[in-house]
Design an enzyme around this catalytic site. Sequence first.
Site, PDB file in Angstrom:
ATOM      1  N   THR B 171      36.232 -16.911 -38.693  1.00 14.78           N
ATOM      2  CA  THR B 171      36.421 -17.105 -37.286  1.00 14.78           C
ATOM      3  C   THR B 171      37.586 -16.087 -37.390  1.00 14.78           C
ATOM      4  OG1 THR B 171      35.792 -18.794 -37.090  1.00 14.78           O
ATOM      5  CG2 THR B 171      36.553 -18.199 -35.726  1.00 14.78           C
ATOM      6  N   PHE B 173      40.909 -14.872 -34.289  1.00 15.45           N
ATOM      7  CA  PHE B 173      41.148 -15.615 -33.376  1.00 15.45           C
ATOM      8  C   PHE B 173      42.182 -14.945 -32.276  1.00 15.45           C
ATOM      9  CE2 PHE B 173      40.721 -18.534 -37.035  1.00 15.45           C
ATOM     10  CZ  PHE B 173      40.834 -20.079 -35.836  1.00 15.45           C
TER      11      PHE B 173
END
Lengths: 269, 269
Positions: B171, B173
């Site tokens: 992921t 961020f």
Amino acid sequence: MKVAIQGERGAFSHEALRRTLPAAEVLACATSKDVFDAVERGRASAAVIPIENTLAGPVAEHYDLLLARRLWIQRESRLRIVHNLIAAPGVRLADVREVYSHPVALDQCRDFFRRHRRIRAVPFYDTAGAVKHVIAQERRDCAAIASRQAAREYGGEVLRAAIEDDKQNFTRFFLVSRQKRVLAGANKTSLAFAVKNVPGALFKALSVFALRDISLSRIESRPVKGRPWEYVFYADILRGRDTAAHNALSHLAEICDFVRVLGIYPAAR
Amino acid sequence: MKVAIQGERGAFSHEALRRTLPAAEVLACATSKDVFDAVERGRASAAVIPIENTLAGPVAEHYDLLLARRLWIQRESRLRIVHNLIAAPGVRLADVREVYSHPVALDQCRDFFRRHRRIRAVPFYDTAGAVKHVIAQERRDCAAIASRQAAREYGGEVLRAAIEDDKQNFTRFFLVSRQKRVLAGANKTSLAFAVKNVPGALFKALSVFALRDISLSRIESRPVKGRPWEYVFYADILRGRDTAAHNALSHLAEICDFVRVLGIYPAAR
């Protein structure tokens, strides 16, 4: 003709189907994968799937499945999403304390909940399923938010029609099947392609359309599983089967790692 | 320094924050809107938000909020998503009958459930929240799937580490704040733009980068609310504050309905 949809009977996909093929029989499937399986294995001859919504955006799972599986887009349609408050016959709005629906639908009716502070929004897995649940449980203090089709389907009554906040709420649907049939009047093509990981790659890919005056009505990117930070693009061009489109696709294949046509069909409206 | 995250303490955003700013204090917020509110109103000096995942794709709500609000991207980071089976101390895998987690996390651990047929997957609103719940309830027959940070946070024990199916699960961020600060070494720019509704508009927009040899690492489209079938594009270019980037953005503004820089920051890795 049997057509698969994801969700319960009365889902917005069911309403979209009823408008496209009024005589079709519905096969309700629990998941989107089940929908694709049903068509691939011949249990349904086609499926109606939502592909994008003008407020929520793309239905990512359906883009992924269009690429992973081998179904063909035969038609597109657009449906105005109208959310209705539905309850068992005889229930009055003043009786309602809880309203069940899919979280996206609840979120699209915030004004209603703001104006009725005593009513609690309860997330449910499906809009039409919420109507089915409320009617089956014979709850007099509950209602659900769903399509008018769901009210018809389960014998519910519409207490308040069109309670969605934003009227510019449309969903675009595809009718997909195993047959690579191109309907008369087809003037739109959906395709998927992956560009090489070099500077200017997407620009070059789009040039095959721009240099031939072919309009792009939509482009969407999705991650490639197993190859972090690489993307597949999905594009719709406003052309059917003609020489310019054919040449553009050949040109695109020269530039890209892969190109696949997902369907050629008449544009909605 | 107080940093807002969406979700409970121990969420993957918390783990991402701990790696970027180990000394920061966490402000856990229920919704993404609360996260943006907290920073805008000064209750937190920054926020860590997930923006895209290599399997699930973009976090659409965060793209929408970056445009609707006025926070600035100061940093990006990437986190390998490792899902762990976590239970109260002393619980053994053989005792476990139910596993709670966010539906996306459950879906990313299908092999685990295939290998342990007696264990039922139970959807929960949050990964770290599931650990908190299981520990607080003192259930001996339950576990949760979440980050190692969540186990630390609530005094859980990791029964099985790294049970995710696909290890290519990352992921990305952003660290966002009110200050338009550009850190030393900033070599990446995130921007949003809307093209005019004319043929070849996106091609022309991308030309401002391609003609200056500026690489695009990502492009994403989102629907414009209230204007059906129109889209905003979000792009990341591999340039910081230099003349070519400055000229490209001026050129883009000539072509587009609007252009907004969302942040200039050092590329992760």
